[in-house]
Enzyme design. Structure first.
Site, mmCIF file in Angstrom:
data_model
loop_
_atom_site.group_PDB
_atom_site.id
_atom_site.type_symbol
_atom_site.label_atom_id
_atom_site.label_comp_id
_atom_site.label_asym_id
_atom_site.label_seq_id
_atom_site.Cartn_x
_atom_site.Cartn_y
_atom_site.Cartn_z
ATOM 1 N N ASP A 16 0.769 -1.248 0.000
ATOM 2 C CA ASP A 16 0.000 0.000 0.000
ATOM 3 C C ASP A 16 0.804 1.305 0.000
ATOM 4 O O ASP A 16 0.446 2.255 0.693
ATOM 5 C CB ASP A 16 -0.953 0.019 1.203
ATOM 6 C CG ASP A 16 -1.869 -1.176 1.265
ATOM 7 O OD1 ASP A 16 -1.911 -1.961 0.298
ATOM 8 O OD2 ASP A 16 -2.534 -1.355 2.288
ATOM 9 N N LYS A 79 -7.154 -4.492 -2.744
ATOM 10 C CA LYS A 79 -7.756 -5.098 -1.561
ATOM 11 C C LYS A 79 -8.583 -4.069 -0.812
ATOM 12 O O LYS A 79 -8.395 -2.868 -0.967
ATOM 13 C CB LYS A 79 -6.681 -5.698 -0.645
ATOM 14 C CG LYS A 79 -5.704 -4.686 -0.062
ATOM 15 C CD LYS A 79 -4.610 -5.379 0.724
ATOM 16 C CE LYS A 79 -3.712 -4.393 1.427
ATOM 17 N NZ LYS A 79 -4.302 -3.597 2.461
ATOM 18 N N CYS A 108 -1.927 -1.743 7.899
ATOM 19 C CA CYS A 108 -1.902 -2.797 6.862
ATOM 20 C C CYS A 108 -0.643 -3.659 6.927
ATOM 21 O O CYS A 108 -0.721 -4.873 6.749
ATOM 22 C CB CYS A 108 -2.073 -2.183 5.480
ATOM 23 S SG CYS A 108 -3.723 -1.436 5.262
#
Length: 179
Positions: A16, A79, A108
């Site tokens: 991410d 996601k 995350c």
């Protein structure tokens, strides 16, 4: 007991590192450049690389400097869950060891690391290539992951561990990247 990394049984995961974090994370440019270097080096060593993107419609795509450093066939996995293990596509690609980096350390990255450890996968965390908006959150995330059995590493540690020897055929190329 943790074994050394070996190219045959590991995969690198970039979590991410997306454009929306560029203005929110104080050291984003530094972290993104370190991750870009790591990605380039993993590609040279033929270590498979997976990149996750949390809700890219809202947070944007992976930072351009990272995308440009990765092979054209790199897989980007969208996601919605904080842990990358929430994605079946991601879970299917795993190997016995994961080299992990990305943002945010305490959300995350941490949830992915904890789920990987729970699944019996050895996680090597590139502590020089993770970040959070606030330092106290980063430190809390690091502490929690290390307490859970995640192995503290760095980009250089991982690269030299993967090569094992200065006679490795890609040593000079890797050395030129990290200098």
């Amino acid at each position: 007991m943790a074994e050394k990394l070996d190219i045959s049984n590991c995969i690198a995961v970039i979590v991410d590192v997306q454009e929306a974090f560029r203005s929110a994370i104080p050291d984003f440019a530094l972290i993104a450049s370190r991750i870009a270097l790591a990605g380039r080096a993993f590609a040279v060593l033929d270590v498979p690389i997976l990149v996750t993107e949390q809700y890219p419609q809202g947070l944007g795509r992976t930072a351009e400097e990272i995308v440009l450093s990765l092979p054209d066939d790199t897989e980007y996995i969208e996601k919605s869950t904080f842990s990358a293990l929430g994605s079946e596509v991601f879970a299917e690609k795993l190997k016995s060891k994961v080299i992990l980096c990305g943002v945010e350390t305490h959300v995350c990255v941490m949830q992915t690391a904890l789920d990987l450890v729970e699944k019996g996968i050895e996680v090597h965390l590139l502590t020089d290539s993770v970040a959070s908006r606030f330092e106290h959150d980063k430190q809390a995330g690091l502490a929690r992951m290390l307490a859970a059995g995640v192995i503290s590493s760095s980009t250089e540690m991982a690269l030299f561990e993967l090569m094992k020897d200065s006679k490795h055929e890609k040593f000079k190329e890797i050395q030129s990247l990290i200098k």
